[in-house]
Design an enzyme around this catalytic site. Structure first.
Site, PDB file in Angstrom:
ATOM      1  N   GLU A 168      39.111  39.545  57.427  1.00  6.22           N
ATOM      2  CA  GLU A 168      38.958  40.829  58.118  1.00  6.22           C
ATOM      3  C   GLU A 168      37.517  41.327  58.043  1.00  6.22           C
ATOM      4  O   GLU A 168      36.959  41.814  59.028  1.00  6.22           O
ATOM      5  CB  GLU A 168      39.903  41.876  57.521  1.00  6.22           C
ATOM      6  N   HIS A 188      36.491  42.627  67.711  1.00  4.56           N
ATOM      7  CA  HIS A 188      37.006  42.203  66.415  1.00  4.56           C
ATOM      8  C   HIS A 188      38.058  41.100  66.584  1.00  4.56           C
ATOM      9  O   HIS A 188      38.036  40.090  65.869  1.00  4.56           O
ATOM     10  CB  HIS A 188      37.615  43.409  65.695  1.00  4.56           C
ATOM     11  N   GLU A 189      38.967  41.272  67.535  1.00  4.06           N
ATOM     12  CA  GLU A 189      40.006  40.270  67.753  1.00  4.06           C
ATOM     13  C   GLU A 189      39.414  38.969  68.282  1.00  4.06           C
ATOM     14  O   GLU A 189      39.854  37.876  67.903  1.00  4.06           O
ATOM     15  CB  GLU A 189      41.067  40.811  68.709  1.00  4.06           C
ATOM     16  N   HIS A 218      38.069  37.008  65.410  1.00  4.14           N
ATOM     17  CA  HIS A 218      39.107  36.238  64.714  1.00  4.14           C
ATOM     18  C   HIS A 218      39.345  34.903  65.408  1.00  4.14           C
ATOM     19  O   HIS A 218      39.490  33.867  64.754  1.00  4.14           O
ATOM     20  CB  HIS A 218      40.422  37.032  64.693  1.00  4.14           C
TER      21      HIS A 218
END
Length: 306
Positions: A198, A130-131, A134
């Protein structure tokens, strides 16, 4: 569509900045406001990662000091087709993580020691994916810029009313409305940008890890732990809350009135729907690798995946 929405929201934030400057100081005030916006964005562009990491006293690790975590991020970055970011650890009991940096070539991911103790190997892989999402989507720069501008708008309203010329200064009622509504509008725009990014990072992170269900399970665990384990640094610096995968604030103060994060239940539902579409279950397919000796963060207390 998310990128178009983000661009429109950032344009709205810039327009709000100029409008506040105009209301407080006429055309000259608008030009000054836009100059301040350019200066703050330039500063945040070059220093956002350093400032964010220093705020949490994050310590950089490598393959020798944190072989499992570093190796996990390296392999996930390879799967995502992106450069290897720097990896940091934060001595913090609350399980959480964030990414920062102006672009994929100058990026970093940070995880708390609490998250390493709380999650399984697969769940942590989902969080790190997930990071990385980003970073790959350039969200780290976008959210840094929006946070900087939102803060600058609040500062602008304060200084404009205190030091603006009497000739250009609006009436008292208008001043009060500007001081209340301008920061509130900036907060709402920042919240909308963060929330849209997100959901996209969840989706791409699920693809990178190979199983969105792992990230869904991680979000549930982190959200439950955040309610009981305070993050004192985040409470003292609430402007950084948007960086984390789950809002780290306790919600006891006004700073958490408008959360920059979507509802965790909605995020989990979207990830589980993605997992069904991919034809994977909680244990099927994906990224997991056996842990290596030495512990994920240099011999300190080990989590359930090591």
């Amino acid at each position: 569509m998310n990128y178009v929405r983000t661009f429109m929201l950032m344009a709205g934030l810039t327009a709000l900045f100029g409008t506040v400057g105009y209301l407080l100081g006429g055309s000259g005030g608008m030009l000054i406001a836009l100059a301040v916006a350019a200066a703050t964005n330039l500063y945040s562009y070059w220093n956002s990662d350093r400032l964010a990491l220093a705020a949490y006293d994050a310590q950089e690790v490598d393959e020798r000091s944190a072989p499992e975590l570093y190796g996990m991020v390296r392999d996930l970055a390879a799967r995502a087709g992106m450069p290897m970011p720097r990896v940091y650890l934060i001595q913090e009991d609350q399980p959480n993580a964030f990414a920062t940096g102006r672009n994929p070539q100058n990026a970093a991911v940070a995880a708390t020691t609490g998250i390493l103790r709380s999650l399984s190997y697969e769940e942590l892989a989902g969080v790190m994916a997930h990071e990385l999402a980003h970073i790959k989507n350039h969200d780290t720069l976008t959210m840094t810029v929006t946070a900087t501008m939102a803060g600058a708008i609040s500062t602008l309203t304060t200084f404009g009313m205190m030091f603006g010329s009497r000739e250009n200064r609006p009436g008292l009622l208008v001043q009060i409305l500007i001081s209340v509504l301008a920061p509130l509008a900036a907060m709402v725009i920042q919240m909308a940008i963060s929330r849209s990014r997100e959901y996209e990072a969840d989706r791409l992170g699920g693809e990178i890890a190979g199983n969105p269900a792992w990230l869904a399970d991680a979000l549930a665990k982190i959200a439950g732990a955040v309610e009981h384990i305070p993050n004192e640094t985040a409470e003292a610096k609430p402007a950084t809350a948007h960086m984390f995968i789950i809002n780290p604030l306790s919600g006891l103060g006004m700073d958490n009135l408008f959360s920059t994060h979507p509802d965790t239940g909605n995020r989990i539902a979207a990830l589980m729907e993605q997992a069904r579409a991919m034809g994977v279950g909680r244990q099927a397919g994906g990224f997991a690798a056996p842990p290596q000796p030495g512990g994920p963060w240099g011999g300190r207390q080990r989590g359930p995946w090591g």
